[in-house]
Design a protein around this motif. Structure first.
Motif, PDB file in Angstrom:
ATOM      1  N   GLU A  57      15.753 -41.547   9.116  1.00 60.00           N
ATOM      2  CA  GLU A  57      15.341 -40.313   9.804  1.00 60.00           C
ATOM      3  C   GLU A  57      14.202 -39.617   9.066  1.00 60.00           C
ATOM      4  OE1 GLU A  57      18.893 -38.046   9.942  1.00 60.00           O
ATOM      5  OE2 GLU A  57      19.901 -39.343  11.404  1.00 60.00           O
ATOM      6  N   ASP A  58      14.343 -39.491   7.751  1.00 60.88           N
ATOM      7  CA  ASP A  58      13.340 -38.777   6.964  1.00 60.88           C
ATOM      8  C   ASP A  58      11.998 -39.491   6.966  1.00 60.88           C
ATOM      9  OD1 ASP A  58      15.178 -36.819   6.319  1.00 60.88           O
ATOM     10  OD2 ASP A  58      15.690 -37.666   4.367  1.00 60.88           O
ATOM     11  N   LEU A  59      12.019 -40.816   6.803  1.00 57.56           N
ATOM     12  CA  LEU A  59      10.763 -41.560   6.766  1.00 57.56           C
ATOM     13  C   LEU A  59      10.064 -41.543   8.120  1.00 57.56           C
ATOM     14  CD1 LEU A  59      11.731 -44.653   4.566  1.00 57.56           C
ATOM     15  CD2 LEU A  59      10.626 -42.520   3.862  1.00 57.56           C
ATOM     16  N   ALA A  60      10.846 -41.660   9.190  1.00 57.25           N
ATOM     17  CA  ALA A  60      10.255 -41.588  10.529  1.00 57.25           C
ATOM     18  C   ALA A  60       9.654 -40.204  10.766  1.00 57.25           C
ATOM     19  CB  ALA A  60      11.310 -41.905  11.581  1.00 57.25           C
ATOM     20  N   TRP A  61      10.333 -39.169  10.297  1.00 53.21           N
ATOM     21  CA  TRP A  61       9.828 -37.795  10.434  1.00 53.21           C
ATOM     22  C   TRP A  61       8.505 -37.622   9.703  1.00 53.21           C
ATOM     23  CZ3 TRP A  61      10.056 -33.642   6.595  1.00 53.21           C
ATOM     24  CH2 TRP A  61       9.682 -32.395   7.110  1.00 53.21           C
ATOM     25  N   LEU A  62       8.357 -38.295   8.565  1.00 52.11           N
ATOM     26  CA  LEU A  62       7.104 -38.236   7.810  1.00 52.11           C
ATOM     27  C   LEU A  62       5.985 -39.029   8.488  1.00 52.11           C
ATOM     28  CD1 LEU A  62       8.403 -38.614   4.136  1.00 52.11           C
ATOM     29  CD2 LEU A  62       7.417 -36.552   5.167  1.00 52.11           C
ATOM     30  N   GLY A  63       6.324 -39.757   9.547  1.00 56.15           N
ATOM     31  CA  GLY A  63       5.312 -40.505  10.285  1.00 56.15           C
ATOM     32  C   GLY A  63       5.110 -41.923   9.797  1.00 56.15           C
ATOM     33  N   LEU A  64       6.090 -42.470   9.048  1.00 51.81           N
ATOM     34  CA  LEU A  64       5.962 -43.807   8.482  1.00 51.81           C
ATOM     35  C   LEU A  64       6.665 -44.831   9.361  1.00 51.81           C
ATOM     36  CD1 LEU A  64       6.621 -42.852   4.750  1.00 51.81           C
ATOM     37  CD2 LEU A  64       4.433 -43.014   5.954  1.00 51.81           C
ATOM     38  N   GLN A  65       6.110 -46.038   9.408  1.00 48.90           N
ATOM     39  CA  GLN A  65       6.690 -47.135  10.169  1.00 48.90           C
ATOM     40  C   GLN A  65       6.792 -48.361   9.283  1.00 48.90           C
ATOM     41  OE1 GLN A  65       3.823 -47.333  13.423  1.00 48.90           O
ATOM     42  NE2 GLN A  65       5.212 -46.179  14.751  1.00 48.90           N
TER      43      GLN A  65
END
Length: 276
Positions: A57-65
């Motif tokens: 969740e946190d990494l996706a929120w930061l815009g990372l894929q």
């Protein structure tokens, strides 16, 4: 170029993790490479499913894929057992049942991996191992086993530089590291990390300077196992107001808390001074 972000789901991600993850993806982009996500969940006493869910969740929120599937280390314990067996066959391991208190009482000093093990059990044979024993690497024997110098390339500065690792550095600052933990039988960070970096063809390891002191033992394990040594990039750390690095053990404020308070990914980047 392939790099990775490899958090442990033993607590929520904090600003330091955000800085590290963003740096990993930035370095990958600069080299037109790939950034993998790996879940390093071998500490069975501390990992929690909710923390793993938070990581995504946190990494996706930061815009990372990242590419899928994501490697979760707890799904591959037989891999690490096989690596440990290889080192055992070469006579480079020994069982250890010492507690932390016993290690301290034996005169251990602080080192890059916590306490430098004083070698109390180093004369034990593997056939004397009890089910609850841990397994350590015999560094003295390991250093005699390899035939080449220990070196790695450090990136991240204005120019990459070659670092030579002196044997005495490993002996004095790390000692004989744990490869399998006592009581739980979990593979250690050193064993699992080195194996997975080779398996996933990691060409550049991007991680914080707090782990720089462990790189010599990882390079040694790579040589022993015939694995390639990646380039290393040890980035700066995010510090609190007292100059201490952020850490889960100190209950540093979770990224999810910032999100719940209305912060944006841009706000996080500004807080940690991240550019790019």
């Amino acid at each position: 170029m392939i790099t990775r972000f490899a958090p442990s789901p033993t607590g929520p991600l904090h600003l330091g993790h955000a800085y590290s993850a963003l740096t990993v993806w930035k370095v990958a982009a600069e080299h037109h490479g790939t950034a993998l996500l790996r879940i390093e969940d071998t500490d069975s006493t501390r990992v929690r499913p909710k923390y793993e869910a938070n990581i995504y969740e946190d990494l996706a929120w930061l815009g990372l894929q990242w590419p899928t599937p994501v490697r979760r280390q707890s799904d591959h314990t037989s891999d690490y057992d096989a690596v440990l067996a290889r080192l055992d066959e070469d006579g480079l391991t020994y069982p250890c049942g010492c507690t932390r208190r016993q290690i301290i009482n034996a005169g251990a000093v602080s080192g890059a991996d916590g306490m430098v093990y004083p070698g109390t059990c180093s004369a034990r044979r593997m056939d004397s191992a009890a089910p609850i024993d841990g397994i350590r690497l015999n560094v003295q024997k390991a250093l005699q086993y390899i035939t080449t110098d220990l070196r790695y390339t450090e990136a991240g500065g204005s120019q990459p530089k070659e670092i030579q690792i002196l044997p005495e550095t490993i002996i004095k600052t790390i000692g004989d590291p744990i490869l399998r933990r006592k009581d739980t039988g979990d593979p250690s960070y050193h064993l699992a990390c080195v194996h997975d970096d080779a398996l996933q063809n990691i060409t550049q390891v991007v991680r914080g300077k707090d782990l720089e002191g462990l790189t010599p033992i990882h390079v040694l394990l790579q040589k022993l196992l015939g694995y390639p040594t990646p380039i290393y990039h040890h980035h700066d750390l995010v510090l609190d107001d007292t100059g201490k690095r952020l850490a889960k053990i100190d209950h540093s404020k979770a990224l999810s808390k910032y999100r719940d308070e209305g912060c944006t990914p841009g706000d996080i980047r500004q807080m940690i001074g991240f550019t790019g």
